[in-house]
Design a protein around this motif. Structure first.
Motif, mmCIF file in Angstrom:
data_model
loop_
_atom_site.group_PDB
_atom_site.id
_atom_site.type_symbol
_atom_site.label_atom_id
_atom_site.label_comp_id
_atom_site.label_asym_id
_atom_site.label_seq_id
_atom_site.Cartn_x
_atom_site.Cartn_y
_atom_site.Cartn_z
ATOM 1 N N ASP A 1 28.879 37.670 44.416
ATOM 2 C CA ASP A 1 27.944 36.555 44.860
ATOM 3 C C ASP A 1 28.628 35.695 45.769
ATOM 4 O O ASP A 1 29.931 35.113 45.476
ATOM 5 C CB ASP A 1 27.586 35.896 43.808
ATOM 6 C CG ASP A 1 26.876 36.783 42.685
ATOM 7 O OD1 ASP A 1 26.130 37.911 43.485
ATOM 8 O OD2 ASP A 1 26.600 36.838 41.654
ATOM 9 N N GLN A 2 28.062 35.406 47.123
ATOM 10 C CA GLN A 2 28.803 34.425 48.070
ATOM 11 C C GLN A 2 27.636 33.346 48.325
ATOM 12 O O GLN A 2 26.618 33.654 48.482
ATOM 13 C CB GLN A 2 29.287 35.294 49.333
ATOM 14 C CG GLN A 2 30.308 36.075 48.915
ATOM 15 C CD GLN A 2 31.649 35.717 48.670
ATOM 16 O OE1 GLN A 2 32.045 34.708 49.230
ATOM 17 N NE2 GLN A 2 31.836 35.995 47.352
ATOM 18 N N PRO A 3 28.194 31.872 48.449
ATOM 19 C CA PRO A 3 27.222 31.142 48.892
ATOM 20 C C PRO A 3 27.000 31.116 50.174
ATOM 21 O O PRO A 3 27.586 31.667 51.068
ATOM 22 C CB PRO A 3 28.165 29.678 48.669
ATOM 23 C CG PRO A 3 29.608 30.239 49.047
ATOM 24 C CD PRO A 3 29.666 31.612 48.229
ATOM 25 N N GLN A 4 25.778 30.753 50.567
ATOM 26 C CA GLN A 4 25.210 30.912 51.978
ATOM 27 C C GLN A 4 25.882 29.509 52.824
ATOM 28 O O GLN A 4 25.984 29.627 53.920
ATOM 29 C CB GLN A 4 23.752 30.557 52.142
ATOM 30 C CG GLN A 4 23.092 31.924 51.488
ATOM 31 C CD GLN A 4 21.722 31.599 51.642
ATOM 32 O OE1 GLN A 4 20.887 32.466 50.659
ATOM 33 N NE2 GLN A 4 20.970 31.172 52.481
ATOM 34 N N VAL A 5 26.419 28.593 52.028
ATOM 35 C CA VAL A 5 27.018 27.554 52.719
ATOM 36 C C VAL A 5 28.372 27.548 52.119
ATOM 37 O O VAL A 5 28.561 27.061 51.023
ATOM 38 C CB VAL A 5 26.384 26.252 52.635
ATOM 39 C CG1 VAL A 5 27.263 24.915 53.318
ATOM 40 C CG2 VAL A 5 25.167 26.251 53.380
ATOM 41 N N TYR A 6 29.623 27.743 52.794
ATOM 42 C CA TYR A 6 30.869 27.514 52.032
ATOM 43 C C TYR A 6 31.450 26.128 52.467
ATOM 44 O O TYR A 6 30.979 25.505 53.247
ATOM 45 C CB TYR A 6 31.911 28.442 53.016
ATOM 46 C CG TYR A 6 31.732 29.851 52.650
ATOM 47 C CD1 TYR A 6 32.394 30.601 51.275
ATOM 48 C CD2 TYR A 6 31.178 30.842 53.577
ATOM 49 C CE1 TYR A 6 32.207 31.954 51.325
ATOM 50 C CE2 TYR A 6 31.109 32.177 53.274
ATOM 51 C CZ TYR A 6 31.721 32.671 52.055
ATOM 52 O OH TYR A 6 31.691 34.024 51.705
ATOM 53 N N ALA A 7 32.184 25.422 51.403
ATOM 54 C CA ALA A 7 32.474 24.363 51.403
ATOM 55 C C ALA A 7 34.119 24.704 51.049
ATOM 56 O O ALA A 7 34.599 25.220 50.054
ATOM 57 C CB ALA A 7 32.029 23.308 50.458
ATOM 58 N N ALA A 8 35.155 24.006 51.877
ATOM 59 C CA ALA A 8 36.697 24.245 51.456
ATOM 60 C C ALA A 8 37.043 22.612 51.631
ATOM 61 O O ALA A 8 36.822 21.925 52.392
ATOM 62 C CB ALA A 8 37.340 25.230 52.345
ATOM 63 N N VAL A 9 37.995 22.435 50.752
ATOM 64 C CA VAL A 9 38.803 21.221 50.859
ATOM 65 C C VAL A 9 40.334 21.293 51.152
ATOM 66 O O VAL A 9 40.891 22.312 50.789
ATOM 67 C CB VAL A 9 38.806 20.338 49.331
ATOM 68 C CG1 VAL A 9 39.322 19.200 49.334
ATOM 69 C CG2 VAL A 9 37.210 20.370 49.066
ATOM 70 N N PHE A 10 40.690 20.369 51.958
ATOM 71 C CA PHE A 10 42.237 20.340 52.311
ATOM 72 C C PHE A 10 42.882 19.053 52.215
ATOM 73 O O PHE A 10 41.947 17.861 52.443
ATOM 74 C CB PHE A 10 42.203 20.734 53.993
ATOM 75 C CG PHE A 10 41.659 22.001 54.172
ATOM 76 C CD1 PHE A 10 42.633 23.082 54.277
ATOM 77 C CD2 PHE A 10 40.412 22.356 54.441
ATOM 78 C CE1 PHE A 10 42.184 24.379 54.720
ATOM 79 C CE2 PHE A 10 39.874 23.471 54.879
ATOM 80 C CZ PHE A 10 40.846 24.491 54.854
ATOM 81 N N GLY A 11 43.988 18.851 51.649
ATOM 82 C CA GLY A 11 44.460 17.491 51.459
ATOM 83 C C GLY A 11 45.776 17.260 52.053
ATOM 84 O O GLY A 11 46.698 18.001 52.485
ATOM 85 N N ARG A 12 45.896 15.746 52.244
ATOM 86 C CA ARG A 12 47.222 15.577 52.761
ATOM 87 C C ARG A 12 47.840 14.413 51.594
ATOM 88 O O ARG A 12 47.263 13.165 51.580
ATOM 89 C CB ARG A 12 47.127 14.439 54.151
ATOM 90 C CG ARG A 12 46.368 15.245 55.102
ATOM 91 C CD ARG A 12 47.235 16.370 55.901
ATOM 92 N NE ARG A 12 48.317 15.397 56.617
ATOM 93 C CZ ARG A 12 49.136 15.641 57.547
ATOM 94 N NH1 ARG A 12 48.679 16.731 58.421
ATOM 95 N NH2 ARG A 12 50.005 15.194 58.088
ATOM 96 N N ALA A 13 48.770 14.966 50.922
ATOM 97 C CA ALA A 13 49.129 14.402 49.468
ATOM 98 C C ALA A 13 49.881 13.040 50.027
ATOM 99 O O ALA A 13 50.040 11.994 49.241
ATOM 100 C CB ALA A 13 50.125 15.201 48.841
ATOM 101 N N GLU A 14 50.609 13.195 51.246
ATOM 102 C CA GLU A 14 51.127 11.788 51.710
ATOM 103 C C GLU A 14 50.487 10.635 51.920
ATOM 104 O O GLU A 14 50.826 9.369 52.226
ATOM 105 C CB GLU A 14 52.283 12.253 52.631
ATOM 106 C CG GLU A 14 51.732 12.384 53.995
ATOM 107 C CD GLU A 14 51.162 13.880 54.025
ATOM 108 O OE1 GLU A 14 50.709 14.253 55.333
ATOM 109 O OE2 GLU A 14 51.134 14.598 53.265
ATOM 110 N N GLU A 15 49.031 11.111 52.506
ATOM 111 C CA GLU A 15 47.940 9.964 52.684
ATOM 112 C C GLU A 15 46.974 9.494 51.534
ATOM 113 O O GLU A 15 46.206 8.663 51.884
ATOM 114 C CB GLU A 15 47.332 10.456 54.001
ATOM 115 C CG GLU A 15 48.420 10.864 54.982
ATOM 116 C CD GLU A 15 47.281 11.455 56.338
ATOM 117 O OE1 GLU A 15 46.338 11.680 56.094
ATOM 118 O OE2 GLU A 15 48.395 11.799 57.273
#
Length: 855
Positions: A750-764
């Motif tokens: 099962d796959q979402p029709q809208v993908y969401a991904a999160v990327f982080g900058r720990a130093e910020e």
């Protein structure tokens, strides 16, 4: 028995080193306890390991492992804790890899605790309640002559605050002249199925290639392999994804930051048992294992209990490797790594021409894959269409020479003339295919290499040698001849065992081929900016040629060090502003391995999803969760332009192509496209309606992904846990979708029709969220499950605590869509104590990006 004072002094000195001055008192072997009175547990901080004496498995049985929440959450079946592979010096060993199966390798003697004298064994507490050592002192074995004795010391400790039990093993055949120590399995544990766990909910995270999640591992196993090699990392995780059962996770890993050769085996024991189990085995390889009689673990193999799922295990491993001082991460992320190719680092998109010669499973529609006269047009069309004229698009490329993929592997010149004519375009930045690990015995230069200084040598002198002095020969079927004529039944070539990377020849050969591309054809190969290396990740070699410079036979870390040094030295040579003329020179590698992080720029992973129906494993971004910002990774083959025409007009396949592209980005992979070189310009394919829908969706996404503001997070940030959304899903188990196209399905059908991904900058203390709608309004005519329209409104749950953003802080949100429009909220907001919902109204086939940073 022949115990000597020297033996005892050596063990006592070792105990003093391991235990440290504060715990030396009470660690003397004389104070050990017989197996029958073995202590029941060790505990420290958050971990408890319970065990007892059990003659059936040689004196030590692990019972369970747990933590403060559940002290016995994981239980073990009885199994011998180690196995020694002992070689009679009069026996010839053909394979360098011991068989870890239930039956021993026929040319080796397998000795476990049950084949040792129990009267020679005892257990000692070291350092209070957090460490024990079980020893067999001058033990005889019924499998060896009575004059032969063995010392074994197996230790387990828990460091304060640790979530893992660290295990080590020391073995001594007591100076035997008749036997050597060929290999060691330790630990061997049998993990029982979690109580109350449903088979459908059980998972095991396997670090093969980018990573995979095996469903119902007690039935389907967990995989096996060697590291460095097919296993890109050295950790595994077993858990139940249903939190109602337990959120505990069994963690099995080694803590080796240097790249010693090792094996991991995770397999089912008896799927029909009332309570099923998995066997975990870690295999060590002693150095000089044709002659050595001793071994001492240079690192630990660990059993642990974590809380969560594969993502939590990956983050735990990441924390360890970044703090380990390993060379792999010492150069830093690609944004600041001084040796990292600027051309590859700054690429907005990566190109590939990875297609097999004809015939393929779908036919080639009369197209010749070797038409390099169309290369410039095809790659430039794709670059200009997807990312514009101002950005580089480094591209991997095969078949640039006449011999490399034919019958003469190793003899790389002359260069194909069509390729020379096409490769002088400074805009396309080529990385020609080069396989440095093998050299065909059919090549005319096999006994007279063209490498300066070796013209009268034989390549055979520099191959990886088996223990019996032989070389492996791989016979491949497929294409033959300088024009790559294809006949599936024909013998293509014989490839001797790989070149030993620790020889001077391998390094000089590598550098010579790289240099030849740039010096023998001045002005013609001006666009060559690196090399694409096939199977360079391959298993660390067990080379038994004592004339080579590595000096260690069997085990060790020399092969890892040799490959890293070769890459870094050659890059320095090519990039040298005083001598080299390719300042952006770098490497792409088929598959990837953590031991090459920092030395190579671009890893091309196979996606680990099985494509049988039903699949037993699905792709998961294990590698990217640990190493995302340390280099670019793409899938092995990312074709778009030039596939067989009937595929480009198939609405189902083109819809899946859109899902694959967005799904890869959501797993942290770099955007990539590819081409089969032919005389059709991109405009011809864009006239095909289904292809045009797919190309437009990718272009919409690239219009967001290529922006510097977006790349600040999606390229140079950490890949964080994917957020929960209320997106509709599509089941790729449905008969309306082609199962053979599902090799990039993250985690499940099962796959979402809208993908969401999160990327982080720990130093910020900041995060970025990419939102991608891969569906088209016409898709609901293809598959009834697709509920597409002109746009898709989704709510995305942002768990501030999960992403390390403190409650009470003041932040602001900015938004960018595929038109390049940026909207900045004109008021700050305060981070709440719990999760928040982010609203996205993303266009069909569109993308948008949110970034959340301190106000």
């Amino acid at each position: 028995m022949h115990s000597t004072t020297n033996h005892r002094l050596r063990r006592l000195a070792c105990a003093a080193i391991l235990a440290g001055p504060a715990t030396l008192i009470g660690s003397l072997h004389a104070q050990g306890t017989p197996f029958g009175m073995i202590p029941q547990e060790i505990t420290n901080g958050d971990i408890t390991l319970k065990y007892n004496g059990d003659p059936a498995v040689g004196g030590l049985r692990l019972l369970s492992i747990g933590d403060a929440a559940e002290s016995e959450v994981f239980e073990f079946e009885p199994v011998e804790i180690f196995r020694l592979y002992v070689r009679d010096v009069n026996t010839t060993i053909a394979s360098p890899f011991p068989d870890p199966g239930p039956d021993c390798s026929p040319s080796l003697i397998c000795i476990g605790p049950t084949q040792l004298d129990p009267a020679s064994g005892s257990v000692t507490r070291v350092g209070g309640n957090s460490w024990f050592r079980i020893t067999w002192d001058d033990s005889t074995s019924p499998l060896l002559p009575p004059t032969e004795t063995i010392d074994v010391s197996f230790s387990a400790r828990i460091l304060p605050g640790s979530k893992e039990v660290e295990t080590k093993i020391d073995v001594d055949l007591n100076g035997s002249s008749a036997f050597t120590l060929f290999g060691v399995d330790s630990p061997r544990v049998r993990l029982l199925e979690m109580q109350g766990s449903a088979a459908a909910d059980q998972r095991i995270a396997t670090p093969a290639y980018i990573g995979s999640i095996v469903h119902d591992p007690m039935e389907n196993g967990g995989g096996a392999g060697y590291h460095p090699g097919i296993l890109s990392m050295q950790w595994w995780a077993y858990y139940d994804e249903n939190p109602a059962t337990s959120d505990a996770l069994f963690y099995f890993a080694s803590s080796d930051p240097e790249g010693y050769k090792k094996g991991f085996f995770v397999r089912t024991v008896d799927p029909q048992a009332q309570r099923r189990s998995l066997e975990y085995i870690h295999q060590w390889f002693p150095e000089n294992n044709l002659t050595t009689t001793t071994y001492s673990s240079p690192y630990t193999c660990n059993l642990g209990v974590l809380r969560g799922d594969w993502y939590d295990a990956a983050r735990h491993y990441r924390e360890w490797i970044l703090g380990s001082g390993s060379d792999w991460v010492a150069l830093g992320p690609m944004e600041t790594n001084p040796t990292f190719s600027s051309v590859i680092r700054d690429a907005r998109m990566l190109g590939t021409s990875l297609v097999p010669p004809c015939p393929t499973a779908f036919g080639c529609n009369g197209k010749n894959h070797n038409h390099f006269q169309y290369m410039n047009t095809d790659l430039t069309d794709l670059k200009n269409y997807f990312i514009g004229t101002s950005h580089p698009m480094p591209s991997r490329v095969k078949f640039w020479d006449f011999k490399s993929f034919g019958a003469q592997m190793g003899d790389w010149f002359p260069v194909r003339q069509q390729f020379l004519a096409a490769a002088d375009d400074p805009e396309i930045h080529l990385l020609p295919y080069f396989l440095p690990l093998v050299y065909s015995q059919n090549a005319s230069t096999y006994n007279a290499p063209y490498v300066p200084g070796y013209q009268t040598a034989s390549v055979e002198d520099y191959l990886v040698m088996n223990p019996d002095g032989s070389f492996d020969v791989l016979v491949k079927s497929g294409c033959v001849g300088p024009t790559v004529t294809c006949d599936p039944g024909a013998v293509e070539t014989k490839l001797p065992a790989q070149l030993c990377m620790a020889t001077d020849f391998a390094a000089d050969y590598f550098e010579h081929v790289v240099n030849m591309m740039n010096t023998e054809h001045p002005g013609e190969l001006g666009s060559v900016t690196g090399n694409y290396l096939d199977v360079y990740y391959a298993i660390a070699a067990s080379c038994y040629d004592s004339t080579h410079t590595h000096g260690l036979l069997g085990g060790g870390k020399w092969y890892t060090e040799a490959k890293r040094d070769l890459l870094l030295d050659t890059k320095a040579f090519m990039q040298d502003p005083l001598g080299g003329d390719v300042p952006g020179y770098g490497y792409a590698m088929e598959a990837f391995n953590e031991s090459l992080v920092g030395a190579g720029e671009w890893g091309a992973h196979d996606i680990a999803t099985t494509v049988i129906s039903p699949p037993v494993s699905f792709a998961a971004p294990l590698f990217e969760t640990v190493y995302h910002e340390y280099g670019h990774v793409t899938s092995h083959a990312a074709q778009l332009k030039g596939a067989a025409d009937h595929l480009l007009t198939d609405p189902e396949i083109m819809m899946v192509q859109r899902q694959v592209f967005a799904g890869r980005i959501a797993m942290g992979l770099a955007p990539a496209t590819g081409a089969v070189f032919d005389d059709d310009p991109l405009a011809v394919d864009l006239a095909k309606v289904e292809f045009a829908k797919t190309a437009q969706m990718i272009k919409n996404h690239m219009d967001v992904l290529k922006l510097d503001t977006v790349r600040h997070w999606t390229v140079f940030g950490q890949l964080l846990r994917a957020p929960e959304t209320d997106s509709p899903t599509v089941s790729f188990e449905s008969s309306c979708l082609p199962i053979f196209q599902t090799a990039d399905l993250p985690l499940s059908y099962d796959q979402p029709q809208v993908y969401a991904a999160v990327f982080g900058r720990a130093e910020e203390d900041s995060i970025g969220v990419i939102v991608m709608n891969w569906t088209h309004p016409d898709d609901d005519q293809i598959c009834a499950e697709v509920t597409s329209g002109p746009n898709q409104s989704v709510l995305i749950e942002i768990d501030w605590e999960e992403y390390g953003i403190p409650a009470g802080a003041s932040y602001k949100i900015s938004q960018i869509d595929e038109t390049g429009t940026t909207v900045v909220q004109d008021f700050p907001f305060t981070i709440p104590a719990g999760p928040s919902l982010l609203f996205s109204n993303v266009n069909a086939s569109g993308a948008e990006f949110f970034y959340i940073e301190k106000n």
